[in-house]
Design an enzyme around this catalytic site. Structure first.
Site: not given
Lengths: 390, 390
Positions: B139-141, B143, B198, B209
């Site tokens: 969940g920390l972006g 990608s 994305e 993100d």
């Protein structure tokens, strides 16, 4: 002649702290009782107060009570428990050294006892025996249930009150074998006097504790206004004492300061708490829905308890011991919240009807192994009543 | 020729879940980076993608990319990453068996890579090397920062873009030794293409993100509308990975169902979350107040973090591992909250300026001894940039 009265404790089901800021809270009676038994004795015995849980017996000669009766009956203003004169008079009577040092904390309770005894029963010799299921000083209304059970028993001893008559009344209003309900009008009298006792003990009580102990069931509180609800679905809870002492004043002040710093967020959290209170009250009043959709309604109560505990953590009144209890019960899919001021004190856990006895014993053992003290109790029970056949 | 771009991760600072219900959330860039280095090679080398963290190297002959370039350049509609035709074409190119079984999860990332490479750089032989400080799928972006760093590096490789020119521009806009800012106009281009990547990876990304990774600092989100804030006070955090896998979809659905059951209470909790977001944004934008009242402002941020975690527990998205981390850091007077979907994932802890290094090491050791993984990072850092002198 002998009478016994039994008065329940209380707990805050939802809305603690929010109520300080003008939002609704709901208190429920707690099926852990204080029992007050009064037995007429001979004049030479004087007045005897036995506090069984504290293993403490106090005794006064009848003439001490006689002089007190003169004061409390002489002037309506003097009989105001906030009157410093009467309190000083009673303090003189107790004597500075009459209480063992460790029991100084109960001095105000003894003052309340002497005030209520002399005001209601007068200079009649008797032995008053107090015992309680309720832990003291845990936010469970132990002092109010002490006052309520004492006042009800004192009135039952007098022939002036209708209470005595209802002792022989086995009507359909009776709510349990051996228990005798007290008439609504008499309950109001009991409540009024119990509040005087609470005023001696606490200074400026909210009146919630004595109202819940007297009338039972559920009481909604908002902006100092109490709304009694005349029935409640029966809810079983596990009450766990963290044994961590609280500083209610500091906790309330801390919430107030956080409110100053983050007014918008805190206001919204209080609004969430009020919504929880309203929804809980609605559920507790919907007996027919409870019958037909019990597990769904229970699930809602549990979810509201979980939401409420989150809100209490938000406002900063939780404590590691409280969170430990919440997490322990969560392992068994049970939902818990602190009750009262927080920062320690007691945690309530909803026990759903379907919970197996074995699981419940496991949960209790798990908590007790961590050094906590557990009580099983019903909430929303009837208020003070006399016990027949003593 | 060789270029390197470095793009930060992101984390949700406040408002996770509330944002799904139309309330504001705030995301901040996270100073943990994905690095993309592109080195021109000879036609016989083809296109080589080295994923250092996964110890994976993938290679395609130049003619494969040439055929892909023809498709993506032939038709604007075909170049839409949502076009099933182009995705199918790329899938054919990768081949069903070209990825080791354990790496199937990154297939969509490889598809995005080939799409972006052929669209931006065309059939030019090069070796692309990716490495990241960021854990994947937490969940920390990760990608988005992969896509953003890749797109920025690809544009830097082309002579069509102004990016290249800015490599030689050592103006005052540079934010660190060896780093080169990218012009705002070019950033918009990078962001647009990263969003396409994305879309291939996530289906329907929110765009938060890639926006945070591209532009950095802080982005406020409400009802799908993003508001970029062009600066932020620097905040240091400790990020702790619970290593508990999340099911974001189930968590979001669970909150939605709770909202159906307790609309009033849940709405108020979301309003509290929105108020926290608004207040945090205000604090992060008040650089001068931060200078003059740092510890007071830090205290406010910490308190908002605590209030927010309570709200997240209220809506039912916490997890025993999250609470364990919060309680562990609380022992050191540090405040923590989950970040992202919850139910596991990562927990952020505010590190106040005054915290001693020794204490910080103790906290980390305490957490790591419990099996958690800790990262120290700044938040609110600048967005993607090129690294000079590679």
């Amino acid at each position: 002649m002998e009478v016994e009265a039994r008065a329940p404790g209380k707990l805050i089901l939802a809305g603690e702290h929010a109520v300080v800021h003008g939002y609704a809270a709901v208190a429920a009676s707690l099926g852990l009782f204080t029992r007050c038994r009064i037995r007429r004795s001979t004049p030479s015995d004087g007045i005897c107060l036995q506090l069984l849980d504290l293993k403490l017996t106090l005794q006064w000669p009848l003439q001490d009570i006689e002089s007190l009766v003169k004061i409390v009956k002489s002037d309506v203003d003097l009989a105001d428990p906030n009157s410093p004169y009467i309190i000083e008079k009673i303090k003189d009577l107790i004597g500075e050294n009459s209480l063992p040092e460790a029991k100084i904390g109960i001095a105000s309770g003894v003052i309340a006892f002497l005030f209520l005894y002399s005001s209601i029963l007068g200079a009649i010799p008797a032995t008053v025996t107090i015992s309680a299921d309720l832990p003291m000083g845990a936010g469970l209304g132990s002092s109010a249930s002490f006052c309520v059970s004492l006042v009800a028993a004192l009135f039952a001893m007098t022939n002036m009150s209708a209470l005595n008559a209802s002792l022989n009344d086995n009507s359909e209003r009776n709510h349990g074998v051996g228990n005798v309900n007290i008439d609504e009008k008499d309950l109001e009298l009991v409540n009024k006097w119990a509040f005087k006792g609470e005023t001696i003990i606490h200074g400026r009580p909210s009146g919630i504790d004595n109202t819940v102990s007297t009338f039972g069931y559920v009481v909604k509180v908002k902006s100092g206004h109490l709304t009694r609800l005349h029935d409640s679905i029966p809810l079983k809870i596990l009450l766990t004492n963290t044994n961590v002492g609280r500083n209610t004043k500091a906790l309330v002040a801390g919430v107030g300061e956080r409110m100053q710093r983050h007014r918008k967020a805190m206001t919204a959290v209080f609004e969430a708490m009020e919504a929880i209170t309203e929804e809980l009250v609605e559920i507790l009043q919907s007996a027919s829905k409870w019958e037909s959709h019990r597990s769904e309604q229970e699930g809602k109560v549990e979810e509201l308890v979980e939401i409420n505990q989150g809100c209490l953590q938000s406002i900063g009144v939780s404590h590691p011991s409280i969170e430990l209890i919440c997490q322990t019960t969560a392992k068994y899919q049970l939902r818990s919240k602190l009750t009262g001021a927080g920062g320690g004190g007691c945690v309530l856990t909803i026990i759903p009807e379907g919970l197996g006895l074995k699981t419940l014993e496991k949960v209790k053992k798990d908590l007790e192994d961590q050094g906590f003290q557990c009580f099983e109790a019903a909430i929303g029970v009837a208020g003070v009543h006399l016990v027949q056949g003593v």
